[in-house]
Design an enzyme around this catalytic site. Sequence first.
Site, mmCIF file in Angstrom:
data_model
loop_
_atom_site.group_PDB
_atom_site.id
_atom_site.type_symbol
_atom_site.label_atom_id
_atom_site.label_comp_id
_atom_site.label_asym_id
_atom_site.label_seq_id
_atom_site.Cartn_x
_atom_site.Cartn_y
_atom_site.Cartn_z
ATOM 1 N N CYS A 3 0.463 -3.522 -1.204
ATOM 2 C CA CYS A 3 1.324 -3.187 -0.169
ATOM 3 C C CYS A 3 1.853 -5.260 -0.483
ATOM 4 O O CYS A 3 2.725 -5.039 -1.867
ATOM 5 C CB CYS A 3 1.156 -3.579 1.078
ATOM 6 N N HIS A 4 1.664 -5.929 0.473
ATOM 7 C CA HIS A 4 1.516 -7.438 -0.033
ATOM 8 C C HIS A 4 0.931 -8.596 -0.725
ATOM 9 O O HIS A 4 1.630 -9.852 -1.151
ATOM 10 C CB HIS A 4 2.199 -8.803 1.957
#
Length: 174
Positions: free
Chosen positions: A99-100
């Site tokens: 994800c991030h």
Amino acid sequence: MTDGVEQVEYTGPRQAVEEAGATAVLVSPKTDVVQGFNHVDKGDEFSVELPIGQASVDDFDALVLPGGVVNADALRTDAAAVEFARGFFAAHKPVGAICHAPWTLIEAGVVDGRTLTSWPSLQTDLRNAGANWVDEEVHVDKGFVTSRKPDDIPAFAAKLIEEIAEGPYQGQHI
């Protein structure tokens, strides 16, 4: 990880590596607990098992960086967390980021020349840092495993376990 971690991106991979027989350790810039989130809602708290200041890359076989916007944004501004992540690449050890989480790796200077995936909003940041961004459920680049989102956790965990089992990457790393 730190406060703001996307809870399932921590618990899912951790459960998978533990079920595969590995020992997982929660390393954090914090010294007490980390607040998990389910998107924007508070989730569970997780006890820190080892403060980042006491952690050594030599003591671990791999690094897994869960996402969460707040978590990743905080880690990329923490010098000890960035250096710890950079150390796994220097040691050729497997790294997983979902994800991030690649934001921290941009700051660590280890994505240039690599192909990886992430949450789609990071693609410009990653390309500007020299990475080749792809929209795939999971991508592996020389021991570096990346995925986009919580739905990708089963594929992410499977590849991560495979890379950990293979051990340090024998080719040239960044």
